[in-house]
Write a protein that holds these residues in place. Structure first.
Motif, PDB file in Angstrom:
ATOM      1  N   GLY A   1       0.815  -1.211   0.000  1.00 33.39           N
ATOM      2  CA  GLY A   1       0.000   0.000   0.000  1.00 33.39           C
ATOM      3  C   GLY A   1       0.845   1.254   0.000  1.00 33.39           C
ATOM      4  O   GLY A   1       0.568   2.218  -0.723  1.00 33.39           O
ATOM      5  N   LYS A   2       1.907   1.263   0.812  1.00 37.30           N
ATOM      6  CA  LYS A   2       2.799   2.423   0.853  1.00 37.30           C
ATOM      7  C   LYS A   2       3.494   2.648  -0.483  1.00 37.30           C
ATOM      8  O   LYS A   2       3.721   3.783  -0.906  1.00 37.30           O
ATOM      9  N   LEU A   3       3.838   1.533  -1.149  1.00 35.21           N
ATOM     10  CA  LEU A   3       4.552   1.631  -2.422  1.00 35.21           C
ATOM     11  C   LEU A   3       3.617   1.816  -3.614  1.00 35.21           C
ATOM     12  O   LEU A   3       4.082   2.092  -4.728  1.00 35.21           O
ATOM     13  N   GLY A   4       2.322   1.645  -3.378  1.00 37.94           N
ATOM     14  CA  GLY A   4       1.370   1.749  -4.473  1.00 37.94           C
ATOM     15  C   GLY A   4       1.479   0.605  -5.455  1.00 37.94           C
ATOM     16  O   GLY A   4       1.286   0.787  -6.672  1.00 37.94           O
ATOM     17  N   ILE A   5       1.777  -0.595  -4.957  1.00 38.71           N
ATOM     18  CA  ILE A   5       1.956  -1.772  -5.815  1.00 38.71           C
ATOM     19  C   ILE A   5       0.881  -2.798  -5.475  1.00 38.71           C
ATOM     20  O   ILE A   5       0.685  -3.138  -4.308  1.00 38.71           O
ATOM     21  N   ASP A   6       0.215  -3.299  -6.495  1.00 39.33           N
ATOM     22  CA  ASP A   6      -0.789  -4.348  -6.310  1.00 39.33           C
ATOM     23  C   ASP A   6      -0.113  -5.702  -6.503  1.00 39.33           C
ATOM     24  O   ASP A   6       0.334  -6.035  -7.607  1.00 39.33           O
TER      25      ASP A   6
END
Length: 300
Positions: free
Chosen positions: A182-187
Motif C-alpha cells: 500500500g505504501k509503495l502503491g503496488i498491487d
C-alpha cells in the motif's frame, strides 16, 4: 480436539501473543482462571516461575530454556527472554528455532527493530534451516526497516507462496504485504497463489503466531479449563480497552478473538464501539476498519 476446543486454544494463543506485531507482543498475562472443579488455575506468571525453578535444578535442559525464553516473549517480556535463550543456544547450538527465537527476543527488546545482532541470529537460523519462516519473515522486516521496502516485499511474497494458506505465519506475512504494498502503491494480489488466510473457526487456530509450540501449550489444558481461561483473558482485554480505548491494536485483537470464537454479533458491537472511540484518529481507525474487513466482521 473439537472445533470449540480449537477455537478456545486459538484465542488463548491470540491473547498470549498480543497485538499483531510479531516482534513486540504486548498483551498482559491473565491473572488466574477457574477450572471445572472450582479451583483457581495457575496464572501464566506462576507457570513460568515454576519452569524457571525447575531449570535451576536441570541446567542442561536446552529445550526447557528455549521454552522459558519463548514464554517470556509470548507474555510481552522479550527482555526477560534473552538470558534463557543464551542458555538454550549454548546447549542447542544447531537449533534453528533457538536462534530465531533468540533473535525475536532481541528484536522485541529493541522495540520491534531488527538490530544487527538479531539479523545475525536470524541468518544463523536460516543457515541451519533455509525454510525457517520466522527467520525469513524478520530478515525481510530488516530490509523494510533499512530502506529496502521493495526487496522486503519480494521476500514476503516468496514466503507467502511457500506455504499453505493456513500456515501459522501467513497472517503476519499478509499484514506486512498489505501495509508495504500500500505504501509503495503496488498491487501484489495477482502474484499470491493462496487466498488471504481466514481467521474464523478452527482452520485458523495457528494463524497469529510463528511457533507451533504455542498452540500445543494452549491446547494442553482440559477443554473446560481452557474455556474458563479464555473467558477471563477476553474480559481482561475488554477491561484494558475501557481504560485505554485509543489502543487500535487491542481493538483488532478483540475483533479477531470474537470471530475465532464465532461471536459475530459481539464483534459487530465491539467494532461500533471501536469506531466511536477512535473517531478523529484516521490512522488507528483505518487499521481497525481494515482488520474488520479481513475478518469479515458484520457491519465492516
Amino acid at each position: 480436539m473439537g472445533a470449540g476446543g480449537l477455537a478456545a486454544a486459538a484465542v488463548a494463543v491470540l491473547l498470549l501473543r498480543g497485538p499483531e506485531t510479531p516482534a513486540v507482543p504486548t498483551a498482559a498475562a491473565p491473572t488466574s482462571a477457574t477450572g471445572a472443579d472450582g479451583k483457581s488455575l495457575d496464572d501464566v506468571d506462576t507457570m513460568i516461575s515454576r519452569l524457571a525453578a525447575r531449570l535451576e535444578k536441570e541446567p542442561n535442559d536446552g529445550e526447557g530454556f528455549r521454552m522459558l525464553g519463548w514464554s517470556h516473549v509470548m507474555t510481552g517480556h522479550p527482555e526477560r527472554a534473552i538470558e534463557p535463550y543464551k542458555r538454550a543456544l549454548a546447549l542447542l547450538p544447531n537449533s534453528a528455532l533457538v536462534h530465531s527465537g533468540y533473535a525475536e527476543a532481541l528484536a522485541g527488546a529493541s522495540g520491534g527493530k531488527v538490530s544487527a545482532a538479531a539479523k545475525a541470529e536470524f541468518e544463523r537460523a536460516l543457515a541451519i534451516d533455509p525454510k525457517e519462516p520466522r527467520a525469513r519473515y524478520f530478515l525481510a522486516l530488516w530490509q523494510a526497516q533499512n530502506g529496502q521496502q521493495k526487496e522486503a516485499l519480494e521476500k514476503w511474497i516468496a514466503l507467502a507462496n511457500s506455504g499453505s494458506a493456513d500456515a501459522p505465519w501467513q497472517v503476519d506475512v499478509r499484514r506486512q504485504l498489505t501495509e508495504v504494498s500500500g505504501k509503495l502503491g503496488i498491487d501484489v494480489s495477482s502474484r499470491l497463489k493462496n487466498p488471504a488466510p481466514k481467521v474464523e473457526g478452527a482452520s485458523a487456530v495457528t494463524a497469529p503466531q510463528l511457533d507451533p509450540a504455542t498452540v500445543q501449550a494452549a491446547s494442553a489444558l482440559p477443554e473446560s479449563d481452557r474455556a474458563a481461561m479464555v473467558d477471563q483473558m477476553v474480559a481482561g482485554l475488554v477491561a484494558k480497552l475501557k481504560a485505554n480505548p485509543k489502543d487500535a491494536d487491542r481493538w483488532v485483537l478483540l475483533l479477531r478473538s470474537r470471530m475465532v470464537l464465532k461471536q459475530p454479533d459481539q464483534a459487530r458491537s465491539d467494532l461500533d464501539l471501536a469506531r466511536k472511540s477512535l473517531a478523529g484518529d484516521s490512522g488507528a481507525l483505518g487499521k481497525v476498519n481494515a482488520a474488520a474487513l479481513e475478518l469479515r466482521v458484520p457491519g465492516a
